[in-house]
Design a protein around this motif. Structure first.
Motif, PDB file in Angstrom:
ATOM      1  N   PRO A 145      -5.290  13.104   5.936  1.00 32.71           N
ATOM      2  CA  PRO A 145      -6.058  12.957   7.317  1.00 32.71           C
ATOM      3  C   PRO A 145      -7.590  12.821   7.062  1.00 32.71           C
ATOM      4  N   GLY A 146      -7.860  11.996   8.131  1.00 24.11           N
ATOM      5  CA  GLY A 146      -9.746  11.193   7.371  1.00 24.11           C
ATOM      6  C   GLY A 146      -9.932  10.143   7.678  1.00 24.11           C
ATOM      7  N   ASN A 147      -9.116   9.647   6.612  1.00 21.76           N
ATOM      8  CA  ASN A 147      -8.315   8.035   5.909  1.00 21.76           C
ATOM      9  C   ASN A 147      -8.261   6.972   6.708  1.00 21.76           C
ATOM     10  N   GLU A 148      -7.399   7.118   7.717  1.00 22.23           N
ATOM     11  CA  GLU A 148      -6.878   6.437   8.405  1.00 22.23           C
ATOM     12  C   GLU A 148      -7.665   5.330   9.186  1.00 22.23           C
ATOM     13  N   LYS A 149      -8.501   5.402   9.363  1.00 17.92           N
ATOM     14  CA  LYS A 149      -9.310   4.116   9.979  1.00 17.92           C
ATOM     15  C   LYS A 149      -9.898   3.175   8.496  1.00 17.92           C
ATOM     16  N   GLU A 199       3.332  -2.122  16.348  1.00 21.86           N
ATOM     17  CA  GLU A 199       4.162  -1.688  15.192  1.00 21.86           C
ATOM     18  C   GLU A 199       5.162  -0.633  15.359  1.00 21.86           C
ATOM     19  N   ARG A 200       5.535  -0.411  16.669  1.00 19.22           N
ATOM     20  CA  ARG A 200       6.288   1.198  16.795  1.00 19.22           C
ATOM     21  C   ARG A 200       8.049   0.289  17.324  1.00 19.22           C
ATOM     22  N   PRO A 201       8.503   0.784  16.855  1.00 17.66           N
ATOM     23  CA  PRO A 201      10.111   0.246  17.480  1.00 17.66           C
ATOM     24  C   PRO A 201      10.416   0.517  18.581  1.00 17.66           C
ATOM     25  N   GLY A 202      11.603  -0.037  18.715  1.00 12.30           N
ATOM     26  CA  GLY A 202      12.271   0.758  19.980  1.00 12.30           C
ATOM     27  C   GLY A 202      11.094   0.548  21.333  1.00 12.30           C
ATOM     28  N   TYR A 203      11.982   2.350  22.355  1.00 10.04           N
ATOM     29  CA  TYR A 203      11.483   2.448  23.018  1.00 10.04           C
ATOM     30  C   TYR A 203       9.857   3.147  23.154  1.00 10.04           C
ATOM     31  N   ILE A 211       0.653  -0.997   0.125  1.00  5.93           N
ATOM     32  CA  ILE A 211      -0.045   0.126  -0.057  1.00  5.93           C
ATOM     33  C   ILE A 211       0.654   1.362   0.083  1.00  5.93           C
ATOM     34  N   ALA A 212       1.219   1.454  -0.932  1.00  7.04           N
ATOM     35  CA  ALA A 212       2.389   2.868  -1.070  1.00  7.04           C
ATOM     36  C   ALA A 212       1.313   3.913  -1.514  1.00  7.04           C
ATOM     37  N   SER A 213       1.240   4.182  -0.210  1.00 14.52           N
ATOM     38  CA  SER A 213       0.740   6.090  -0.287  1.00 14.52           C
ATOM     39  C   SER A 213       0.854   6.158   1.637  1.00 14.52           C
ATOM     40  N   SER A 214       0.023   7.556   2.084  1.00 18.28           N
ATOM     41  CA  SER A 214       0.287   7.226   3.332  1.00 18.28           C
ATOM     42  C   SER A 214      -1.124   8.121   3.711  1.00 18.28           C
ATOM     43  N   PRO A 215      -1.792   8.444   4.764  1.00 20.84           N
ATOM     44  CA  PRO A 215      -3.262   8.395   4.916  1.00 20.84           C
ATOM     45  C   PRO A 215      -3.937   9.682   4.738  1.00 20.84           C
ATOM     46  N   GLN A 225       3.223   1.931   5.167  1.00 20.06           N
ATOM     47  CA  GLN A 225       3.797   2.927   5.331  1.00 20.06           C
ATOM     48  C   GLN A 225       4.083   3.350   6.516  1.00 20.06           C
ATOM     49  N   ALA A 226       3.373   2.926   7.964  1.00 19.93           N
ATOM     50  CA  ALA A 226       3.542   3.135   8.868  1.00 19.93           C
ATOM     51  C   ALA A 226       4.679   1.700   9.440  1.00 19.93           C
TER      52      ALA A 226
END
Lengths: 555, 555
Positions: free
Chosen positions: A335-339, B200-204, A329-333, A358-359
């Motif tokens: 705003p508003g589309n995260e869910k 999903e978050r690396p590190g501390y 999934i080559a995008s970042s959300p 992305q995350a």
């Protein structure tokens, strides 16, 4: 610049104090040019609205002065309002080849293609439009063939960047026109209007090639099908997918209407290099071994009806995602589309796909320059005046701070709202009066016929539904002939709430009988009586406030 | 562990495959204990719904077996469903002092306080509950007095972490109980249920003290009022605000109902150290010099009715934000709230406030451990089986990967859905059958009386509104006595669409007259006829599909 009574007005009609519906008018004497005609997607509270466009009352009132529409690039927030503009104002539209290619389809849909003059421009052109001379310059952005404009006015040169980043290693090798910018800067620039989207972001925005590296790595490791979803207009990224597919011996099937459209236009116009035999029909996906397949898809924002969402839900007609497939999934959300994106990712994981997003890995870079690029633009152009555009208020403010840091005088920075006029006369700028401006809501075919009252009703209806109370009275005697009947929608499960609704009916009947006995026979009083009694009862019982619509029929 | 026919079942009834409404049942023979009873806030498409709680049908069916409710901490996603649970199932509720303090207010509102046995626990307690022995252990989280539970069962020890991070320098100096965890780990732990929020978050995850440093820096620089908004339950952060206020000679006024409540409870129970004279009434804010003021406020998620939002819109009764004031928004947006927070920030900038927010400086740290902390937990506990909880599917999956990386066998990781049973017998685990489970929607006072049909109607109403068509027919002759009348809500501006609605009326009248003439006298056929004709006409004219509600009255 000779002293005279004319002045240059720069009027943003959209795109400041907001992200979307970009449109800026440049006015001098009897000449106007307009840059961009974008749309915006509705805010959550604009229930049922399809798109939002700028109010162009001011331009319609001055339509005879308008010498041309100049388009920076083919994104919806810059071209999506064009058909609505052209329905009122028929002027030549200037844009680069790809931009006009994308506009053509849009105008065809609105039956405007034949009546509109589309004029292709490059960075070699100097377009005369009334007193203005417009020179496009190349930028980098998340869609090819993006330009900004240098606008030569009787008051001096204004640089309108359009959306941009500085990609020093662009996928299409078309560098930004640093030299032109530097030359104007050396000569002296009156004002700069620059993209503020990423003004809160420190550092540099990465090159689009960074995404290519992740794509390559993923292709190298994937053992079965690869499904990649991205923005249909990001043809640089799409090019990198085709290049990787060829390198790793995979065929590419394209799904999703806008993806198919854009790829067709881009291939036709030469903006996408695809080796013969690489492109296959989605019907062939199931006939080839999985390790030879790439599916390029829409849906990178988790949009409900998109190809990726349907594949994730196993409701796509042609392509199924199977355990072991790799989904990028080559995008970042936005705003508003995260869910929505998160839901899609979860569904894909449930299927057993390997999901790259992305995350957890670098599969997206922004198309907008970060702080250092904005400062580079300011350094090249060295404007006397600065108007940050393309951003919400805090972004404009931050961008103005960056401008001051690069040497623009604080009082020469104008943070403006839509409809504001920044007026330049004899080399000095000041805020002028406001012109009519605002937001026009489009719902279906209706342009502007939905406003606050309608939206307030939709909001009310969406929260607790509606109860319609109908009663037929005798005109002669004022007695109840039929009803009251109560019909509800969106309020409660009727079957499980019979008792509540029966009781409601008794209350309305009693109220009506009492009022009829008291000779209350004004409809408005009867309706208010019904509404008050029912509303009070329902709130007590349920703590809900459905809309109550009393209807009185007389026979 | 003796061989026998009984088995331990672990059943998540909420909190897996989702963030929110956490609830887990531990079942052995005739004994059940439940950990947490949370709520969840509704998804966008759940129009008009206030909160969402787990379906506890399974627990109600087995209510006589339930020996206790064990609460990990006082956040709504762990205690918000408790009143609904206690209305059906009256069992003792175990929790730490602050957690029970927060629960008390909630139970009082629901008239449940007097009938519920609340039992305070510490990490020194070993609570017998049927065959289970429950030992709380201290964790770090974004609310004080958080615990996890070690649950000693006939099949072995199960560690239920609750929400946690490892803060090595906690603000309240209460360290996590590493030694207890290590001791259980050394002894042998059957299963670990661990918080997956940040898997999903690396590190501390940074210590809460990091926020204290930013707060201190901001207080040092601020020249006028400081307004700080954060989560009302984050008493560690609130403590740091009070400490900084004292250090820099400022008084603190508290606004926002939940902020006032939580600070009162925390001060009463000794979870907040406030020097005498530091706390002032909001009425005094305008009487003191601006450099002596801190306003602690709710609204860090941009909630419409919150104190910060009202202050930003200049509609707060007591506190106004002035140019030059410093506003700290000490939170990061919960997915879905990004737009609301951005709007608040923009409004504050427009006022001329100096706004400090997460995107541009470190004013928030998460309350949940990142990957290294999750691995530390796994290393300390060394579980044989692993069940990731408290997370959406992709987070659970990622967490299971982390567990495998620390040495848990792949086949001993169970990624489960709500209602799934993981059964342990004679030291071996397997997936059992599903128990009844799901989602209960609460709208006002109604629990479960709004479902898919009602929501579908609300959605429909919210998009294009409703048209009600009423007609009165003569029972005897079947002729039209009155109407058809068309009333619309949420469809179009009636005043500007008279022609459309007149035409719609003509179409309905013609349709009705034709059907009446053809002796169609079944109501359902008449209604369908009206609906079809009107729907077709409106779609052609407007491309909208409002709900159409034909009502036929007979006299």
């Amino acid at each position: 610049m000779s002293k005279n009574n004319n002045k240059l007005s720069i009027i943003p009609l959209g795109g400041v104090g907001e992200i979307g519906k970009n449109m800026t008018a440049y006015v001098y004497g009897n000449d106007i040019i307009v840059v961009d005609a974008g749309l915006k997607f509705p805010e959550e509270e604009m229930l049922g609205i399809d798109i939002v466009i700028p109010d162009i009352t001011y331009l319609i009132e001055n339509k005879n002065k308008i010498r041309g529409m100049f388009i920076t690039h083919g994104h919806e927030d810059h071209i999506g309002g064009l058909p609505y503009f052209l329905k009122h104002i028929n002027v030549p539209v200037y844009g680069t080849r790809l931009t006009l290619g994308l506009i053509e389809g849009k105008l065809r849909e609105h039956n405007l293609l034949d009546v509109t003059k589309l004029i292709t421009v490059t960075n070699q052109d100097h377009i005369k439009a009334g007193v203005f001379t417009v020179t496009p310059f190349y930028n980098n952005h998340s869609i090819p063939d993006t330009v900004g404009f240098s606008i030569d006015t009787p008051e001096g040169i204004v640089i309108h960047t359009g959306d941009f980043k500085f990609d020093f290693t662009p996928v299409d090798n078309r560098k930004a026109d640093f030299h032109m910018l530097a030359e104007w800067g050396a000569k002296g620039v009156l004002a700069l209007l620059s993209d503020s989207t990423n003004s809160e972001r420190p550092g540099y925005t990465m090159s689009e090639r960074v995404v290519g590296i992740t794509i390559d790595d993923t292709f190298r490791q994937a053992e079965r099908r690869i499904i990649l979803a991205t923005f249909a207009s990001n043809l640089h990224r799409i090019q990198q997918v085709f290049t990787a597919a060829e390198r790793f011996g995979r065929k590419v099937a394209v799904v999703g209407r806008s993806m198919v459209n854009n790829i067709n236009i881009a291939m036709e116009l030469g903006y996408l290099q695809v080796a013969k035999g690489t492109l296959i029909d989605p019907d062939e996906v199931n006939k080839l071994p999985p390790e030879q397949i790439v599916v390029l898809s829409t849906g990178s924002q988790g949009e409900a009806m998109s190809a990726l969402t349907r594949m994730a839900r196993a409701t796509h007609r042609k392509v199924e995602i199977l355990p072991g497939d790799t989904v990028i999934i080559a995008s970042s959300p936005i705003p508003g589309n995260e869910k929505f994106i998160s839901r899609t990712i979860d569904q894909l994981f449930r299927i057993g796909a390997n999901v790259i997003y992305q995350a957890v890995s670098g599969v997206h870079v922004s198309g907008h320059g970060s702080q250092e690029e904005l400062k580079l633009m300011l350094n090249l152009v060295q404007p006397k005046y600065f108007i940050p555009v393309h951003g919400e208020y805090r972004m404009l403010k931050k961008h103005a701070e960056l401008a001051v840091a690069t040497g623009v005088e604080q009082e020469n920075c104008f943070i403006v709202d839509i409809g504001d006029q920044v007026e330049f006369q004899n080399g000095r700028a000041r805020m002028g009066s406001k012109v009519p401006s605002g937001t026009v809501l489009i719902d279906g075919l209706g342009v502007g016929d939905v406003g606050n009252i309608v939206l307030r009703d939709r909001k009310l209806l969406s929260q607790d539904g509606i109860l319609v109370v109908v009663v037929t009275l005798s005109k002669a005697e004022g007695t109840i002939l039929s009803g009251p009947d109560i019909i509800s929608r969106g309020f409660v499960y009727v079957r499980e709430s019979e008792q509540l609704l029966d009781e409601a009916n008794r209350i309305v009947t009693a109220t009506l009988q009492r009022m009829v006995a008291e000779n209350v026979n004004e409809w408005s009083s009867l309706k208010t009586g019904i509404r008050d009694a029912l509303s009070r009862f329902l709130y007590e019982q349920t703590r809900r406030r459905p809309m109550i619509l009393p209807i009185i029929m007389e026979v």
